[in-house]
Motif scaffolding. Structure first.
Motif, PDB file in Angstrom:
ATOM      1  N   LEU A  37       0.827  -1.202   0.000  1.00 19.37           N
ATOM      2  CA  LEU A  37       0.000   0.000   0.000  1.00 19.37           C
ATOM      3  C   LEU A  37       0.861   1.251   0.000  1.00 19.37           C
ATOM      4  CD1 LEU A  37      -2.781   1.277   0.126  1.00 19.37           C
ATOM      5  CD2 LEU A  37      -2.703   1.065   2.615  1.00 19.37           C
ATOM      6  N   GLU A  38       1.976   1.221   0.735  1.00 20.78           N
ATOM      7  CA  GLU A  38       2.826   2.392   0.833  1.00 20.78           C
ATOM      8  C   GLU A  38       3.611   2.644  -0.459  1.00 20.78           C
ATOM      9  OE1 GLU A  38       5.238   1.608   4.213  1.00 20.78           O
ATOM     10  OE2 GLU A  38       3.725   2.209   5.660  1.00 20.78           O
ATOM     11  N   LYS A  39       4.026   1.573  -1.130  1.00 18.28           N
ATOM     12  CA  LYS A  39       4.921   1.718  -2.280  1.00 18.28           C
ATOM     13  C   LYS A  39       4.204   1.585  -3.626  1.00 18.28           C
ATOM     14  CE  LYS A  39       8.871  -0.087   0.307  1.00 18.28           C
ATOM     15  NZ  LYS A  39       9.937  -1.123   0.366  1.00 18.28           N
ATOM     16  N   GLY A  40       3.309   0.639  -3.715  1.00 16.31           N
ATOM     17  CA  GLY A  40       2.708   0.353  -5.014  1.00 16.31           C
ATOM     18  C   GLY A  40       1.262   0.755  -5.159  1.00 16.31           C
ATOM     19  N   GLY A  41       0.626   1.133  -4.065  1.00 20.26           N
ATOM     20  CA  GLY A  41      -0.761   1.559  -4.143  1.00 20.26           C
ATOM     21  C   GLY A  41      -1.732   0.406  -4.343  1.00 20.26           C
ATOM     22  N   VAL A  42      -2.934   0.756  -4.801  1.00 17.20           N
ATOM     23  CA  VAL A  42      -4.007  -0.230  -4.949  1.00 17.20           C
ATOM     24  C   VAL A  42      -3.645  -1.278  -5.998  1.00 17.20           C
ATOM     25  CG1 VAL A  42      -6.425  -0.536  -5.567  1.00 17.20           C
ATOM     26  CG2 VAL A  42      -5.729   1.445  -4.215  1.00 17.20           C
ATOM     27  N   GLY A  43      -2.945  -0.882  -7.050  1.00 18.31           N
ATOM     28  CA  GLY A  43      -2.568  -1.834  -8.090  1.00 18.31           C
ATOM     29  C   GLY A  43      -1.715  -2.971  -7.555  1.00 18.31           C
ATOM     30  N   ALA A  44      -0.787  -2.640  -6.670  1.00 21.73           N
ATOM     31  CA  ALA A  44       0.051  -3.669  -6.066  1.00 21.73           C
ATOM     32  C   ALA A  44      -0.767  -4.587  -5.164  1.00 21.73           C
ATOM     33  CB  ALA A  44       1.191  -3.027  -5.274  1.00 21.73           C
ATOM     34  N   LEU A  45      -1.730  -4.006  -4.454  1.00 18.28           N
ATOM     35  CA  LEU A  45      -2.582  -4.826  -3.596  1.00 18.28           C
ATOM     36  C   LEU A  45      -3.420  -5.803  -4.425  1.00 18.28           C
ATOM     37  CD1 LEU A  45      -3.839  -2.305  -0.885  1.00 18.28           C
ATOM     38  CD2 LEU A  45      -2.154  -4.119  -0.649  1.00 18.28           C
ATOM     39  N   GLU A  46      -3.860  -5.371  -5.609  1.00 13.07           N
ATOM     40  CA  GLU A  46      -4.612  -6.268  -6.484  1.00 13.07           C
ATOM     41  C   GLU A  46      -3.750  -7.445  -6.920  1.00 13.07           C
ATOM     42  OE1 GLU A  46      -6.164  -3.976  -9.694  1.00 13.07           O
ATOM     43  OE2 GLU A  46      -7.984  -3.420  -8.603  1.00 13.07           O
ATOM     44  N   LEU A  47      -2.481  -7.183  -7.196  1.00 16.33           N
ATOM     45  CA  LEU A  47      -1.572  -8.266  -7.575  1.00 16.33           C
ATOM     46  C   LEU A  47      -1.373  -9.240  -6.415  1.00 16.33           C
ATOM     47  CD1 LEU A  47       1.157  -6.325  -9.606  1.00 16.33           C
ATOM     48  CD2 LEU A  47      -0.631  -7.834 -10.499  1.00 16.33           C
ATOM     49  N   VAL A  48      -1.273  -8.694  -5.205  1.00 17.41           N
ATOM     50  CA  VAL A  48      -1.145  -9.555  -4.023  1.00 17.41           C
ATOM     51  C   VAL A  48      -2.388 -10.430  -3.862  1.00 17.41           C
ATOM     52  CG1 VAL A  48      -0.976  -9.586  -1.504  1.00 17.41           C
ATOM     53  CG2 VAL A  48       0.441  -8.008  -2.829  1.00 17.41           C
ATOM     54  N   ALA A  49      -3.570  -9.825  -4.033  1.00 17.69           N
ATOM     55  CA  ALA A  49      -4.823 -10.568  -3.906  1.00 17.69           C
ATOM     56  C   ALA A  49      -4.928 -11.661  -4.966  1.00 17.69           C
ATOM     57  CB  ALA A  49      -6.014  -9.615  -4.008  1.00 17.69           C
ATOM     58  N   MET A  50      -4.526 -11.357  -6.177  1.00 16.96           N
ATOM     59  CA  MET A  50      -4.570 -12.344  -7.262  1.00 16.96           C
ATOM     60  C   MET A  50      -3.638 -13.518  -6.960  1.00 16.96           C
ATOM     61  SD  MET A  50      -4.622  -9.645 -10.448  1.00 16.96           S
ATOM     62  CE  MET A  50      -4.459 -10.900 -11.738  1.00 16.96           C
ATOM     63  N   ASP A  51      -2.456 -13.196  -6.452  1.00 19.07           N
ATOM     64  CA  ASP A  51      -1.498 -14.259  -6.108  1.00 19.07           C
ATOM     65  C   ASP A  51      -2.030 -15.116  -4.970  1.00 19.07           C
ATOM     66  OD1 ASP A  51       1.330 -15.423  -6.236  1.00 19.07           O
ATOM     67  OD2 ASP A  51       1.244 -14.734  -4.156  1.00 19.07           O
ATOM     68  N   MET A  52      -2.649 -14.485  -3.983  1.00 21.88           N
ATOM     69  CA  MET A  52      -3.197 -15.238  -2.854  1.00 21.88           C
ATOM     70  C   MET A  52      -4.320 -16.158  -3.293  1.00 21.88           C
ATOM     71  SD  MET A  52      -3.203 -12.269   0.100  1.00 21.88           S
ATOM     72  CE  MET A  52      -4.049 -13.305   1.303  1.00 21.88           C
TER      73      MET A  52
END
Length: 264
Positions: free
Chosen positions: A202-217
Motif C-alpha cells: 500500500l505504501e509503495k505500489g498503491g491499490v494496483g500492487a494490492l490487487e496483484l497480491v490478492a490475485m497471487d493469494m
C-alpha cells in the motif's frame, strides 16, 4: 456471475448472484483436494480453507486463510461450517474473535444453521478470570467468543484475558483461531509507543500492487473475495430542498463546529 464454484461440483449454488472483481475473476484457484466430512451450503470456501489449513509453514505453524467476502455472501455461516468440520476431526475448541459481544448470538444462529447445535458458544466477557477448564467454570470444549478489546483486558488483580486464553488452549492447541472483521484490530498496539503497521504494498505500489497480491493469494488457494451482485437493483436520486429555518440552523451548526475546531 460466480453463483457456482468453478472447480467444485458438490453442493448447491449460492442462493444469490455472487461476483468478483475483474482482476480476481481472471485467476483460477488451485484444484480442490480436500474431502469434507460435512455438507454445507458454502462448500467452496470451506474446502479451500481446510485445504489451506492442512499446510504448514517452515516454523511448523498451520497456514491461514483470508476470507474477504462482502456483506450477505455468508462469512458467518462459512465460519460455522469450518468449526463444524474441525469438530468432526476431533478439534473441539475454537476461538472466535469479533468486534462486539452481541455478535455471539449471530454465531449461535450460524452454528445451528449448519447442524452444529451441539457445540456450545461461551461469551468470554460473562466468565470470571479464573481457569476456564476448572471445576468452578467447567468449560472443556466449544467456542469461546470474545472481542478484540478483550485481548488487552485484565482484572483488578492483574489477571489478563490473553493469558486465560493461552491456558485454556494449551501448548498442543490445534483448533481454529477466527479473526472476524480483522481490520478492526489494526489499532491493537502491543507495546507502548508502538504504531499500527501498514502493508508495504500500500505504501509503495498503491491499490494496483494490492490487487496483484490478492490475485497471487487466490491462485495459491489462501484467499477469496466476493460480493453480492447489484444486477436488477435500481436507485433514484431525490433532492430534498431545505426550508429557510433548516438552512439557518445548518449554517449556525457549521459555524459553531468551525469555532470549536479552531479554538480546540
Amino acid at each position: 456471475m460466480g453463483q457456482r464454484p468453478s472447480k467444485l461440483s458438490i453442493g448447491p449454488p449460492h442462493p444469490d448472484p455472487v461476483v468478483e472483481t475483474s482482476s480476481l475473476s481472471a485467476v483460477q484457484p488451485p484444484d480442490p483436494t480436500y474431502e469434507l466430512k460435512i455438507k454445507d451450503q458454502i462448500i467452496e470456501t470451506i474446502v479451500y480453507s481446510c485445504q489451506r489449513h492442512a499446510q504448514h509453514h517452515s516454523s511448523g505453524a498451520r497456514a491461514g486463510f483470508f476470507m474477504g467476502d462482502g456483506a450477505g455472501v455468508g462469512k458467518g455461516r462459512t465460519i460455522a461450517g469450518l468449526i463444524w468440520e474441525n469438530w468432526h476431526h476431533g478439534r473441539h475448541k475454537a476461538l472466535w474473535i469479533s468486534v462486539g459481544s452481541d455478535l455471539k448470538y449471530d454465531a449461535r444462529r450460524d452454528l445451528d444453521d449448519v447442524g452444529a447445535s451441539c457445540i456450545e458458544v461461551h461469551a468470554l466477557n460473562k466468565l470470571p478470570y479464573s481457569k476456564l477448564d476448572s471445576k468452578s467454570v467447567g468449560i472443556k470444549e466449544g467456542v469461546l467468543f470474545l472481542t478484540y478489546s478483550s485481548l488487552i483486558a485484565s482484572s483488578d488483580k492483574g489477571r489478563s484475558r490473553l493469558q486465560q486464553l493461552i491456558q485454556w488452549c494449551g501448548p498442543e492447541y490445534d483448533g481454529l483461531l477466527i479473526f472476524d472483521e480483522c481490520h478492526k484490530a489494526k489499532n491493537l498496539i502491543p507495546e507502548a509507543g508502538g504504531q499500527a503497521t501498514r502493508t508495504g504494498a500500500l505504501e509503495k505500489g498503491g491499490v494496483g500492487a494490492l490487487e496483484l497480491v490478492a490475485m497471487d493469494m487466490k491462485a495459491r488457494g489462501m484467499y477469496v473475495c466476493r460480493t453480492l451482485s447489484f444486477k436488477g437493483a435500481e436507485f433514484e436520486v431525490i433532492e430534498a430542498p431545505l426550508e429557510a429555518e433548516m438552512m439557518v440552523s445548518s449554517i449556525f451548526s457549521s459555524e459553531c463546529l468551525t469555532t470549536m475546531l479552531i479554538e480546540g
